[in-house]
Design a protein around this motif. Sequence first.
Motif, short mmCIF file in Angstrom:
data_model
loop_
_atom_site.label_atom_id
_atom_site.label_comp_id
_atom_site.label_asym_id
_atom_site.label_seq_id
_atom_site.Cartn_x
_atom_site.Cartn_y
_atom_site.Cartn_z
N VAL A 51 0.82 -1.07 0.07
CA VAL A 51 0.07 0.01 -0.12
C VAL A 51 0.93 1.21 -0.08
O VAL A 51 1.69 1.31 0.68
CB VAL A 51 -0.87 0.03 1.17
N PHE A 52 0.65 2.06 -0.94
CA PHE A 52 1.30 3.42 -0.94
C PHE A 52 0.39 4.71 -0.86
O PHE A 52 -0.82 4.46 -1.18
CB PHE A 52 1.90 3.50 -2.37
N TYR A 53 1.13 5.64 -0.09
CA TYR A 53 0.28 6.95 -0.03
C TYR A 53 0.41 7.65 -1.43
O TYR A 53 1.29 7.75 -1.90
CB TYR A 53 0.92 7.77 1.10
N GLU A 54 -0.83 7.86 -1.55
CA GLU A 54 -0.91 8.72 -3.04
C GLU A 54 -0.08 9.75 -3.31
O GLU A 54 0.26 10.03 -4.67
CB GLU A 54 -2.38 8.91 -3.42
N PHE A 101 2.91 0.14 4.10
CA PHE A 101 2.57 -0.95 4.65
C PHE A 101 1.99 -2.06 3.73
O PHE A 101 1.68 -1.79 2.65
CB PHE A 101 1.52 -0.76 5.87
N LYS A 102 1.66 -3.36 4.30
CA LYS A 102 1.30 -4.34 3.45
C LYS A 102 0.02 -4.88 3.99
O LYS A 102 -0.36 -4.95 5.02
CB LYS A 102 2.28 -5.55 3.49
N ILE A 103 -0.94 -5.35 3.15
CA ILE A 103 -2.13 -6.32 3.62
C ILE A 103 -1.91 -7.43 2.85
O ILE A 103 -1.58 -7.73 1.55
CB ILE A 103 -3.45 -5.66 2.86
N LEU A 104 -1.94 -8.75 3.51
CA LEU A 104 -1.80 -10.20 3.05
C LEU A 104 -3.29 -10.80 3.11
O LEU A 104 -3.91 -10.89 3.94
CB LEU A 104 -0.97 -10.74 3.94
#
Length: 200
Positions: free
Chosen positions: A63-66, A73-76
């Motif tokens: 995940v990137f801030y635009e 951070f990551k989402i798995l």
Amino acid sequence: KAPEIKILPRGEHSIFKDFYAVVKNEDADVFVLYNGDNPAIADFSGAAKTYRDMNVPTSVFKVFYEKDPGEKFKILFARKDKLLKILDSLMSQNYDAPFPFESICNSMINDGMPELKLKGYYKQLNTIHDFYIFNMEILDNIKFFNSLFDLNPLGSYLTSGGIGRIANEAYVKNSLLSENCLIEGIVENSIIFPEVTVGR
């Protein structure tokens, strides 16, 4: 519907053993793992749809801030059987790590898990001033504000229900009021926590 949040203490043995027991005993086909202690907002439903459409056992979203190209951070997403297999492998190696979530992600990436990108929002909080600026950004961004305060808002352990009250003679500007607060005086550019009274 949001499930109840379970707080599980870590045992003295490997954290992967604790985690394995949780996953094995839960009645779910797919697990979504997110790790972090700073405010973060991401489109989990969009990520879930992408994961389902890909029809893969596991996938990690970076995940990137635009406004910032750096990964935050990551989402798995992981199917139960695949997640148990990875945890079993980590346990068999007697592996314990200060960052177990990263260890799980890295193991799955090494196993060929696809990596995807997802736009989101993340704020590093190091000081009280950081916390204030973050709240002001939430007030200024209608998309993020609605994510927190729509009909199905994110929960908060700070709140105890009830409503905030502003007296007729009070004045409030550019501020965030929490539940069960009472404002009788002047409040500007402030964050008012639950159960707080501001007198005349």
